[in-house]
Motif scaffolding. Structure first.
Motif, PDB file in Angstrom:
ATOM      1  N   GLY A 101       0.850  -1.187   0.000  1.00  0.00           N
ATOM      2  CA  GLY A 101       0.000   0.000   0.000  1.00  0.00           C
ATOM      3  C   GLY A 101       0.877   1.225   0.000  1.00  0.00           C
ATOM      4  N   ALA A 125      -1.430  -1.276  -4.252  1.00  0.00           N
ATOM      5  CA  ALA A 125      -2.622  -0.505  -3.907  1.00  0.00           C
ATOM      6  C   ALA A 125      -2.118   0.874  -3.489  1.00  0.00           C
ATOM      7  N   PHE A 127      -3.151   5.132  -2.107  1.00  0.00           N
ATOM      8  CA  PHE A 127      -4.012   6.209  -1.650  1.00  0.00           C
ATOM      9  C   PHE A 127      -3.310   7.507  -1.995  1.00  0.00           C
ATOM     10  N   GLU A 131      -6.721   9.653  -8.424  1.00  0.00           N
ATOM     11  CA  GLU A 131      -6.264   8.432  -9.104  1.00  0.00           C
ATOM     12  C   GLU A 131      -5.113   8.786 -10.037  1.00  0.00           C
ATOM     13  N   ARG A 143      -4.474  -0.692  -7.639  1.00  0.00           N
ATOM     14  CA  ARG A 143      -5.835  -0.429  -7.158  1.00  0.00           C
ATOM     15  C   ARG A 143      -5.837   0.846  -6.319  1.00  0.00           C
ATOM     16  N   PHE A 145      -7.416   3.393  -3.654  1.00  0.00           N
ATOM     17  CA  PHE A 145      -8.281   3.453  -2.484  1.00  0.00           C
ATOM     18  C   PHE A 145      -8.527   4.924  -2.161  1.00  0.00           C
ATOM     19  N   ASP A 147     -10.058   5.973   0.350  1.00  0.00           N
ATOM     20  CA  ASP A 147     -10.082   6.088   1.807  1.00  0.00           C
ATOM     21  C   ASP A 147      -8.803   5.473   2.382  1.00  0.00           C
ATOM     22  N   GLN A 150      -9.154   2.238   4.539  1.00  0.00           N
ATOM     23  CA  GLN A 150      -9.414   1.031   3.744  1.00  0.00           C
ATOM     24  C   GLN A 150      -8.117   0.497   3.131  1.00  0.00           C
ATOM     25  N   LEU A 151      -7.274   1.395   2.646  1.00  0.00           N
ATOM     26  CA  LEU A 151      -5.975   0.965   2.108  1.00  0.00           C
ATOM     27  C   LEU A 151      -5.145   0.298   3.202  1.00  0.00           C
ATOM     28  N   ALA A 154      -6.161  -3.169   3.895  1.00  0.00           N
ATOM     29  CA  ALA A 154      -5.960  -4.117   2.797  1.00  0.00           C
ATOM     30  C   ALA A 154      -4.495  -4.474   2.553  1.00  0.00           C
TER      31      ALA A 154
END
Length: 187
Positions: A101, A125, A127, A131, A143, A145, A147, A150-151, A154
């Motif tokens: 992340g 992933a 944040f 994007e 991916r 995120f 939020d 949430q990242l 994950a």
């Protein structure tokens, strides 16, 4: 030619004689009072991108050191406490297939993600404020995120790549850390 530890605030700039250019020896401008320099007609330059790969490599070194326990192993060896090889000694954690992340997906965050994805087989992933470009997302199968928590929930490893300052000072607070799964790594 200031370096990161040199502070060129408005008071310092007012005290110097005629200056036409401040060439910062670094990527950012944080040690320089930009508004004060502009008011005095002083041009300010830096070296954008000069440290992108070096910083990404250091982030990966920290990820590898934490995951593979190399720092601990080096300390055991230097202290003369290595008993010899054992099947579970300093086993560490594999990186291949794990999720990295990335918090802050600018130049350095993307460079770190590229090295982790292409070189180590990590899933990506991220944040950030927005994007990333679609071609970067496709290249890294990254991916987004929207939020942070949430990242953090994950990811197996989290690497921080945000600028310092008031906007990010409390980004990684106690609730953010609590969102991380137990046994995960924060770089």
């Amino acid at each position: 030619c200031p370096i990161l530890s040199d502070r060129l605030d408005a008071e310092v700039l007012a005290a110097v004689g005629r200056v036409m250019l401040i060439a910062n020896y670094g990527v950012g401008f944080s040690p320089i009072a930009i508004a004060a320099a502009k008011a005095r007609g002083i041009a300010v330059t830096n070296t954008p991108g000069a440290l992108t790969d070096a910083t990404a490599e250091l982030a990966l070194a920290l990820i590898l050191t934490a995951a593979r326990r190399t720092g601990e192993g080096e300390r055991v060896l230097r202290a003369g406490r290595w008993p010899g090889w054992g099947p579970t000694d300093l086993l560490g954690t594999a990186l291949t297939g794990k999720t990295l992340g990335v918090v802050g997906f600018g130049r350095i965050g993307i460079a770190t993600a590229r090295k982790a994805h292409h070189g180590l087989g990590m899933r990506i992933a991220y944040f950030g404020r927005r994007e990333c470009l679609p071609e970067v997302a496709r290249e890294l199968d990254a991916r987004f995120f929207p939020d942070l928590h949430q990242l953090l929930a994950a990811a197996d490893f989290v690497s921080l790549h945000t600028p310092g300052g008031a906007d990010t000072a409390k980004l990684n607070d106690a609730p953010a850390l609590a969102a991380m799964k137990r046994g995960r790594y924060l770089i």
